[in-house]
Design a protein around this motif. Structure first.
Motif: not given
Length: 703
Positions: A89, A96-97, A99-101, A103, A693
């Motif tokens: 990050s 945020a995007a 971190l989602r990838r 996860s 979002r």
């Protein structure tokens, strides 16, 4: 008190530093993923250092040593997932995007960390056990690494590699002023992670570790985290005479200096061992680490590197730059830009990298608003009017000049001199250059002094003039291309409208046919069902086409009058039809703005369109919020939703373009119509969106 008790002061100090910096960072912005990640990573280091302090304080006590070893092992197990959150990050535009990838990987690391904590700390023998005298120095203590400790070491090595790779990518991807902003944090975090990889490799390969190495770990953390703390708190964020390329000279001399430096470090380290100083293993390891960290800082120090380059230029070359190479680079890099934004980014990057300035400001002309707006770095509220004295100087001179020269010329006009002085103070700039295409002033650049402290000279003026001249041509071409594409799109729309009108005619004919057949079949139930179905479908299609086409005209005529925009917003909300199958909450936050000179019907049309689009973007349930306020001389209206959002590619290439829509079956003229109407009012409409979002549209109208 034993020497190990004194060494325990190092991890104690490290605990205080890590905990304080972690809490400070989190308090600055507790919602930022990078701040959360840094807090978590420092918390893990705090746990490790607490365990190290226990181990050193209880060097002769097996119970205390085991407790400290378990605590230190728990902290090491937490390092991979927590530092991965930070490195994913940090310095990212959409953390945020990202971190989602990642996860799944984060979840796997978190699970493994918890498993290791459970096994090592609760069930398995201590990862560090059996305190015994060292074979090499009987006065020292060596701790044996258990099998579980070795598995933990393997996990730490493999788990920290992705974080190191992301730090490297962050540093490589940053340029100019951005690299200046991130490099010290990258160095500080990278140094800690690299040392833990080294520590884990010692545990895995040797199966034993001298107890004083824990003090070395603490010293490394103190140095690295202090570097982080200083940065975070302080920055809150050629014709040549010889036929050797200056770049070859730079690199060769750098390699030579680095080689001499490393030889000197090796000799000093050997001297420490040769003279058998107390704690020579601790001192040698710490010295080598500090020397390598200092070398990295020096190699990536922009100011030092710039001074070194200028030294070479002055003593080996008659000109400051290799103009032929720079000109070819300018054509290659700027020639590939097809948009104004891309050209602006490349221009700022080239000026920053070539001329060694810390910050460059780029202003572009907005004819409709009669102003020049700061676009790099982006700042919506920073603009100057066409009558500003800097614009007069740029229009008359058409070449780079020092701001102090402009202030000298305006001495007799106190107001103009004050305006120039304020601009210089706000930006810290000393040099100004126009972006001119023919007689049209498209914009200008302001730049801060050279990082080396050396004054700009004629070579700098020449290279800057070449950059801005080529960029101005590219920006003008991009503007003309956009205008041409819009004209072609509108022309295509008028052609397309004839086909749509033909479709309307066909729909009318189908209604006429139903009407004629009704005279003879009105009592037939099957006919009644088919007729109702046909009428409903035809009316729905006709309303859709007529509603979209009736408001598009070749020339937009506005009937402006003093208008209460809050009343217009309320009317638009009342006219918005929310689909009954959706659960949408529509909220408003309207503040007093006073009367605004607008066409109320046209603005109502814009707002109905935006609110309807927001409702369409929500799949099942969600929220649409409309707000308004007066801000910096503008009436500001926002329409936001938490729907599906738009992709970055659509935002860059298709937003506000006719016949471009994210809705299936959409014609794609609604937002284009909104843009035309708002710009006809001398205003601006902008959008911010993120897939998954939601979207926010912002309208600014001059008061």
């Amino acid at each position: 008190m034993s020497l190990y008790a004194y060494l325990a002061l190092l991890p104690a100090a490290s605990v205080v530093l890590c905990a304080s910096l972690g809490l400070f960072t989190l308090s600055r912005n507790p919602r930022n993923p990078a701040n959360i990640g840094l807090f978590g990573g420092l918390a893990a280091l705090t746990v490790v250092e607490t365990g190290a302090a226990f181990m050193l304080l209880h060097a002769g006590d097996a119970t205390g040593l085991v407790a400290g070893a378990r605590l230190a092992a728990a902290g090491m197990a937490l390092l991979p997932p927590l530092w991965l959150v930070f490195t994913l990050s940090f310095a990212r535009s959409e953390p945020a995007a990202v971190l989602r990838r990642w996860s799944p990987v984060l979840a796997a690391f978190t699970l493994l960390s918890l498993v290791f904590i459970y096994i090592i700390c609760l069930h398995a023998p201590s990862p560090l056990r059996a305190v015994q005298p060292s074979l090499f120095a009987p006065s020292r203590h060596t701790v044996t690494v258990s099998t579980a400790g070795r598995y933990l070491a393997v996990y730490v090595i493999l788990g920290l590699l992705p974080s190191l790779a992301h730090l490297e990518n962050t540093l490589r991807s940053s340029t100019g002023g951005k690299r200046w902003s991130v490099k010290y944090i990258v160095f500080g975090v990278g140094a800690v992670l690299v040392f833990f990889v080294y520590l884990a490799s010692q545990m895995m390969l040797l199966g034993a570790m001298e107890l004083e190495l824990m003090a070395t770990v603490s010293a490394v953390i103190l140095i690295s985290v202090s570097l982080l703390a200083v940065f975070i708190i302080r920055y809150r964020l050629m014709d040549v005479d010889i036929f050797i390329s200056r770049y070859v000279v730079y690199n060769s001399l750098v390699l030579l200096i680095v080689g001499i430096y490393l030889i000197a470090v090796g000799l000093i380290a050997h001297g420490i061992k040769y003279f058998d100083l107390p704690f020579d293993y601790f001192v040698t390891t710490l010295f080598v680490f500090a020397a390598l960290l200092l070398l990295m800082v020096l190699l990536f120090n922009t100011q030092l590197r710039r001074r070194f380059q200028l030294f070479i230029n002055r003593h080996f070359y008659s000109h400051k730059y290799e103009f032929r190479d720079k000109w070819m680079e300018t054509i290659e890099r700027l020639g590939s830009c097809t948009t104004v934004a891309a050209t602006a980014d490349i221009l700022v990057e080239m000026i920053s990298e070539t001329m060694g300035t810390k910050k460059v400001f780029l202003w572009l002309h907005e004819p409709g608003m009669k102003r020049y707006r700061l676009i790099r770095p982006p700042d919506e509220n920073s603009s100057i009017g066409e009558d500003h004295p800097i614009v007069r100087h740029l229009s008359s001179r058409k070449r780079p000049f020092f701001l102090k020269e402009a202030m000298e010329r305006e001495k007799r006009d106190e107001e103009a001199a004050d305006a120039l002085e304020r601009l210089a103070e706000q930006t810290g700039a000393v040099l100004c250059a126009p972006l001119a295409a023919g007689d049209e002033l498209l914009g200008f650049t302001l730049q801060q002094p050279d990082l080396s402290g050396e004054e700009y000279r004629q070579d700098d003026f020449d290279i800057l003039g070449a950059f801005t001249a080529q960029a101005a041509v590219q920006i003008k071409n991009a503007i003309l291309t956009d205008d041409l594409m819009d004209m072609k799109a509108v022309e295509g729309f008028h052609k397309m409208s004839s086909f749509i009108m033909h479709d309307l005619k066909n729909l009318t004919n189908s209604l006429s046919l139903v009407s004629q057949n009704a005279r003879h079949n009105m009592d037939n139930p099957d006919f009644q069902r088919d007729a109702i179905k046909t009428v409903d479908g035809t009316v729905r299609r006709m309303k859709e086409l007529i509603g979209r086409l009736s408001t598009i005209r070749k020339g937009l005529e506005l009937r402006r009058e003093p208008t209460d925009l809050s009343a217009v917003i309320e009317e638009a909300v009342a006219k918005t039809v929310v689909p009954p199958e959706k659960e949408i909450t529509l909220t408003r936050e309207l503040r007093e703005m006073g009367p605004v000179m607008v066409d109320p019907m046209a603005m109502e049309m814009v707002l109905v369109n935006l609110i309807s689009n927001a409702c369409d973007a929500i799949a099942c349930r969600g929220r649409v919020h409309v707000s308004s306020e007066a801000s910096d001389g503008f009436a500001r209206i926002e329409v936001s939703d938490d729907g599906e959002g738009m992709s970055a590619e659509f935002m860059e290439h298709s937003l506000f373009k006719p016949f471009m829509s994210t809705k299936s079956g959409g014609i794609g003229i609604g937002l284009y119509q909104c843009k035309i109407i708002v710009e006809a009012h001398k205003g601006r409409i902008e959008a911010e969106s993120e897939e998954g979002r939601g979207t926010t549209f912002t309208i600014r109208l001059p008061l």
